[in-house]
Design a protein around this motif. Structure first.
Motif, mmCIF file in Angstrom:
data_model
loop_
_atom_site.group_PDB
_atom_site.id
_atom_site.type_symbol
_atom_site.label_atom_id
_atom_site.label_comp_id
_atom_site.label_asym_id
_atom_site.label_seq_id
_atom_site.Cartn_x
_atom_site.Cartn_y
_atom_site.Cartn_z
ATOM 1 N N ALA A 14 0.833 -1.206 0.000
ATOM 2 C CA ALA A 14 0.000 0.000 0.000
ATOM 3 C C ALA A 14 0.862 1.249 0.000
ATOM 4 N N VAL A 15 1.944 1.245 0.791
ATOM 5 C CA VAL A 15 2.842 2.412 0.833
ATOM 6 C C VAL A 15 3.490 2.627 -0.524
ATOM 7 N N VAL A 16 3.979 1.536 -1.123
ATOM 8 C CA VAL A 16 4.641 1.653 -2.438
ATOM 9 C C VAL A 16 3.665 2.210 -3.465
ATOM 10 N N VAL A 17 2.432 1.667 -3.503
ATOM 11 C CA VAL A 17 1.429 2.126 -4.480
ATOM 12 C C VAL A 17 1.115 3.608 -4.255
ATOM 13 N N LEU A 18 0.997 3.993 -2.970
ATOM 14 C CA LEU A 18 0.700 5.390 -2.648
ATOM 15 C C LEU A 18 1.811 6.321 -3.133
ATOM 16 N N VAL A 19 3.065 5.925 -2.876
ATOM 17 C CA VAL A 19 4.207 6.743 -3.321
ATOM 18 C C VAL A 19 4.212 6.868 -4.844
ATOM 19 N N MET A 20 3.930 5.761 -5.539
ATOM 20 C CA MET A 20 3.922 5.796 -7.004
ATOM 21 C C MET A 20 2.821 6.720 -7.528
ATOM 22 N N ILE A 21 1.632 6.625 -6.911
ATOM 23 C CA ILE A 21 0.522 7.489 -7.357
ATOM 24 C C ILE A 21 0.875 8.961 -7.147
ATOM 25 N N LEU A 27 4.445 14.451 -11.331
ATOM 26 C CA LEU A 27 5.062 14.584 -12.660
ATOM 27 C C LEU A 27 4.075 15.164 -13.666
ATOM 28 N N THR A 28 2.827 14.664 -13.631
ATOM 29 C CA THR A 28 1.806 15.149 -14.566
ATOM 30 C C THR A 28 1.566 16.640 -14.385
ATOM 31 N N ILE A 29 1.402 17.063 -13.119
ATOM 32 C CA ILE A 29 1.135 18.491 -12.859
ATOM 33 C C ILE A 29 2.330 19.343 -13.267
ATOM 34 N N LEU A 31 4.658 18.745 -15.479
ATOM 35 C CA LEU A 31 4.842 18.798 -16.930
ATOM 36 C C LEU A 31 3.768 19.656 -17.585
ATOM 37 N N ARG A 32 2.546 19.593 -17.059
ATOM 38 C CA ARG A 32 1.451 20.359 -17.667
ATOM 39 C C ARG A 32 1.579 21.845 -17.402
ATOM 40 N N SER A 33 1.989 22.194 -16.166
ATOM 41 C CA SER A 33 1.986 23.600 -15.790
ATOM 42 C C SER A 33 3.170 24.371 -16.349
ATOM 43 N N SER A 34 4.194 23.646 -16.892
ATOM 44 C CA SER A 34 5.359 24.368 -17.398
ATOM 45 C C SER A 34 4.982 25.166 -18.645
ATOM 46 N N GLU A 35 5.282 26.455 -18.630
ATOM 47 C CA GLU A 35 4.988 27.342 -19.754
ATOM 48 C C GLU A 35 5.877 26.970 -20.933
ATOM 49 N N PRO A 36 5.354 27.058 -22.174
ATOM 50 C CA PRO A 36 6.202 26.789 -23.323
ATOM 51 C C PRO A 36 7.398 27.739 -23.336
ATOM 52 N N GLN A 37 8.587 27.158 -23.567
ATOM 53 C CA GLN A 37 9.810 27.947 -23.517
ATOM 54 C C GLN A 37 10.168 28.397 -24.928
ATOM 55 N N ALA A 38 10.402 29.705 -25.089
ATOM 56 C CA ALA A 38 10.701 30.235 -26.417
ATOM 57 C C ALA A 38 12.199 30.202 -26.675
ATOM 58 N N VAL A 39 12.580 29.613 -27.808
ATOM 59 C CA VAL A 39 13.984 29.539 -28.204
ATOM 60 C C VAL A 39 14.189 30.504 -29.363
ATOM 61 N N ASP A 40 15.189 31.364 -29.250
ATOM 62 C CA ASP A 40 15.453 32.349 -30.293
ATOM 63 C C ASP A 40 15.861 31.636 -31.582
ATOM 64 N N LEU B 31 14.814 6.159 -13.265
ATOM 65 C CA LEU B 31 13.869 6.564 -14.318
ATOM 66 C C LEU B 31 13.774 8.082 -14.416
ATOM 67 N N VAL B 32 13.689 8.726 -13.230
ATOM 68 C CA VAL B 32 13.619 10.201 -13.229
ATOM 69 C C VAL B 32 14.863 10.793 -13.882
ATOM 70 N N SER B 33 16.051 10.211 -13.540
ATOM 71 C CA SER B 33 17.306 10.701 -14.121
ATOM 72 C C SER B 33 17.314 10.530 -15.634
ATOM 73 N N VAL B 34 16.810 9.384 -16.092
ATOM 74 C CA VAL B 34 16.771 9.129 -17.534
ATOM 75 C C VAL B 34 15.905 10.184 -18.235
ATOM 76 N N PHE B 35 14.729 10.466 -17.650
ATOM 77 C CA PHE B 35 13.842 11.485 -18.230
ATOM 78 C C PHE B 35 14.535 12.843 -18.255
ATOM 79 N N PHE B 36 15.145 13.194 -17.108
ATOM 80 C CA PHE B 36 15.794 14.503 -16.973
ATOM 81 C C PHE B 36 16.893 14.668 -18.026
ATOM 82 N N PHE B 37 17.768 13.654 -18.137
ATOM 83 C CA PHE B 37 18.886 13.779 -19.064
ATOM 84 C C PHE B 37 18.423 13.733 -20.518
#
Lengths: 169, 171
Positions: A14-21, A27-29, A31-40, B31-37
């Motif tokens: 249960a602890v492992v599953v909780l940590v994974m969730i 990670l989802t939040i 990745l989603r909230s990161s603003e698009p980065q503009a490259v010159d 896994l996190v390191s792989v994604f990051f790199f």
């Protein structure tokens, strides 16, 4: 003893599953909230510089010579009308849309899926720098985390005009 | 045959749990390191690609700024004089102009869209492509946006959006 071991294993799972969730949600939040980065982009900068000279269909006053796109920005800011009766901003809109769709074709050969073109009038006043947006043209929104961009400056009365183009790679 | 039971002591179970947790954490961080790199590496690759493109554009723009191409009626760094280009296309001396490393020198009109045909002294300016030099050798293409300008007696300077393409022979 055996039952207690089973309880321990269930608790551990249960602890492992909780940590994974929690990890997946974080990670989802993030990745989603990161603003698009503009490259010159040198290509886009060159595109903007070349389109500055593009001859539009707008003439001003008694002049018979059509304005270049670089001078049409100023006319649009002043909400001037062209010699053919069209509004300068409408001509600017059509010209910029045609130039981007016709010039910036990715490898697929189709027009870009998403871009944003914004023009600001920048003025140095006693209170500081005053930036006023007066023209925006966009198509869809960029879903990629990075986008290419370029900025070009044009002289204007009492300040300067800043045009910025952002496109999805 | 008798059933055999393996009885673990509580201490052994704890040690096993800890080992599994440690392995789990190690895998998670790996896994996190792989994604990051991989993200970082892709941004480095993008930067390298942008630098190569900028270099290629500078080479093409150097050609656009040469006296045979450049617009000289007013100050315009990104303008190419189409009248000059057509004159150059018809010139006989141009065969030795491009050197041994160039396989293609071409100018294309992008916007407004023009009739899809080669520019000659008879089709100009109602044409889209001007090929100044073409070699059969394989090449890698370098290109840059330019303003293609010509002088009109009534309306003055007339510019359209185009691209100057340079085919560099593959080594």
């Amino acid at each position: 003893m055996n039952r207690k071991a089973q309880e321990e294993i269930v608790g551990f799972v249960a602890v492992v599953v909780l940590v994974m969730i929690i990890g997946v949600i974080y990670l989802t939040i993030s990745l989603r909230s990161s603003e698009p980065q503009a490259v010159d982009s040198a290509e886009l900068r060159q595109f903007l510089q070349s389109t500055t000279e593009y001859t539009t269909e707008c003439t001003l006053g008694l002049s018979n010579e059509p304005l270049a796109l670089g001078r049409l920005f100023e006319a649009c800011r002043e909400k001037a009308s062209c010699g053919n009766g069209k509004e300068s901003c409408a001509v600017l809109n059509a010209s910029v849309r045609g130039l981007i769709d016709g010039g910036l074709k990715p490898t697929t050969g189709h027009p870009l899926e998403a871009f944003t073109f914004t023009v600001h009038y920048v003025q140095n006043t006693s209170q500081g720098t005053l930036t006023t947006p007066f023209f925006t043209l966009s198509k869809s929104s960029c879903k990629n985390s990075t986008l290419r961009s370029a900025t070009e400056f044009y002289p204007a009365k009492g300040g300067f005009i800043r045009a910025r183009l952002e496109v999805c790679p | 045959m008798n059933n055999s039971y393996v009885l673990f002591s509580k201490g052994q179970i704890k040690i096993q749990q800890m080992a599994i947790v440690l392995v789990g954490f190690a895998i998670f961080f790996a896994l996190v390191s792989v994604f990051f790199f991989s993200f970082n590496l892709s941004s480095v690759e993008d930067a390298a690609l942008a630098a190569r493109q900028a270099q290629a554009q500078q080479r093409v723009l150097a050609l656009a700024g040469s006296p045979e191409f450049s617009w000289t009626l007013d100050d315009c760094a990104s303008c190419v004089d189409l009248d000059k280009v057509i004159a150059l296309k018809n010139a006989t001396y141009r065969s030795g102009l491009w050197g041994s490393t160039i396989a293609l020198v071409q100018i294309r009109q992008l916007y407004p869209v023009a009739s899809e045909r080669e520019c000659t002294s008879t089709t100009y300016p109602a044409c889209s492509t001007t090929t100044l030099y073409r070699d059969s050798a394989p090449y890698t293409s370098e290109e840059a946006f330019v303003a293609l300008c010509r002088y009109d007696a009534e309306q003055g300077k007339q510019c359209v959006l185009g691209k100057l393409l340079l085919g560099v022979k593959s080594p």
